[in-house]
Design an enzyme around this catalytic site. Sequence first.
Site, short mmCIF file in Angstrom:
data_model
loop_
_atom_site.label_atom_id
_atom_site.label_comp_id
_atom_site.label_asym_id
_atom_site.label_seq_id
_atom_site.Cartn_x
_atom_site.Cartn_y
_atom_site.Cartn_z
N ASP A 8 0.87 -1.19 0.00
CA ASP A 8 0.00 0.00 0.00
C ASP A 8 0.90 1.24 0.00
OD1 ASP A 8 -2.11 1.70 0.00
OD2 ASP A 8 -2.90 1.14 1.96
N HIS A 25 -7.83 0.93 7.53
CA HIS A 25 -8.13 2.30 7.11
C HIS A 25 -9.40 2.80 7.83
CE1 HIS A 25 -5.77 1.55 3.13
NE2 HIS A 25 -4.99 1.70 4.18
N ILE A 46 -11.94 6.56 8.99
CA ILE A 46 -12.24 7.98 9.16
C ILE A 46 -12.72 8.11 10.60
CG2 ILE A 46 -13.69 9.92 8.44
CD1 ILE A 46 -13.99 8.42 5.72
N HIS A 61 -7.19 7.75 7.57
CA HIS A 61 -6.09 6.83 7.28
C HIS A 61 -6.44 6.06 6.01
CE1 HIS A 61 -3.88 2.85 8.46
NE2 HIS A 61 -3.19 3.53 7.56
N PRO A 113 -1.59 7.40 15.05
CA PRO A 113 -2.92 6.96 15.47
C PRO A 113 -2.87 5.76 16.40
CG PRO A 113 -2.42 6.06 13.32
CD PRO A 113 -1.25 6.93 13.69
N SER A 124 -5.78 2.73 18.16
CA SER A 124 -6.88 1.92 17.65
C SER A 124 -8.17 2.71 17.85
CB SER A 124 -6.96 0.60 18.42
OG SER A 124 -7.34 0.86 19.77
N HIS A 131 4.29 4.50 13.18
CA HIS A 131 3.15 4.97 12.38
C HIS A 131 1.83 4.70 13.07
CE1 HIS A 131 2.21 0.83 11.49
NE2 HIS A 131 1.48 1.08 10.44
N ALA A 146 -0.06 2.26 16.69
CA ALA A 146 0.12 1.42 17.87
C ALA A 146 0.81 0.11 17.52
CB ALA A 146 -1.23 1.14 18.53
N GLY A 147 0.51 -0.44 16.35
CA GLY A 147 1.07 -1.72 15.94
C GLY A 147 0.24 -2.88 16.43
#
Length: 391
Positions: A72, A152, A154, A169, A293, A295, A317, A319-320
């Site tokens: 992506d 992804h 909003i 995202h 960001p 979750s 980028h 929380a992972g």
Amino acid sequence: MKQVITTEQKPIKLWLDDIDNAALDQAKNLANLPFIFKHVAIMPDSHLGYGMPIGGVMATQNIIVPNAVGVDIGCGMCAVQTSMTEIDTNTLKGILGKIRMSIPLGFKHHSREQADWIHSCEASCKFIKDGIIEKEYKASLKQVGTLGGGNHFIEIQRGSDGHIWIMIHSGSRNMGLKVAKHYNDLAIKMNEKWFSSVPKKWELAFLPLDDEIGRAYFTEMNCCVEFALTNRQRMLDVVKKIFKENTHGNVDFGEMINIAHNYAAVEKHFGEKVVVHRKGATRAFPDQTGIIPGSQGSSSYIVKGKGNPDSFMSCSHGAGRKLGRKQAQRELNLKAEQERLDRLGVLHALRGKKSLDEAAGAYKDISVVMENQSDLVDIDVELRPLAVVKG
């Protein structure tokens, strides 16, 4: 930084102490590449990826690795502060309903072609003859301004600055996937032809930037980065219009913050020009504004970079993941995850067992992630979720 591993050809610098073994093995593969520069940096949200762990940062000398960018290409975040300081539940529900009607989600595209997007990225979007961008351009006109699926989202949030925020995202949709696969396949064939010393099982086939194919990938990758930005801008424009409609026009918006987290760029580090690959990692140059960001059940953050050279001026980028998608669907309890979000007052997107892969329980504790990278970024604004739309 939490630890440094020195058992490989080059050091691995880690901003976490709980990396899973599979992701660590991938980091070790990176550290043993013949073209790696200085060291490998692993961010605190790191987890297993294809070839390179998500949350990985590496610099190379005149080499680009498609799988170290990911499928992506240009995926990233945008956020904007609104002038609103309060928003009630009914208004939120009305906004969410209109977003779902106006922005295609998941695999859906627009039924009609949207406005041309090339003008917004003329510097990088040079059509390579018979290249992927040229082939996918017409289809992309129906994809621009669409959210996609997976992680992804909003999200409407309440900031520690007292304002309501909008965050999006999303990435480069099918175009980025096609570019990534095409050039990774070419890299595999070329590496076999060259009898490359990089094992095929590492999934780190590479292209020299002084080769025609390497240059073509770099050009088309940058075009995907710009397409992803345009994609987020188009969706943000729609969301802002919906906010206006649902507040009788009584809302203004600040300047959009944008940051990508899947790309490669030529930068100067430790006095040398290198190709920095960030896969699930973002730039954190000195005083650069960024977005990290969480979750849909935890905080997100607007941050300022510290320009730490050890991370190649990068940060996490997000929380992972701590659970894979299928694992989360098997192990998490839907009712418990829904009740967690309900207690927080979040209008969420957990509708059924399949959506558990995006439950808060599938992700690492964002507060720990932020603490682990306190030497990479400073927090400007903490954002707590109010309402979420997922793909």
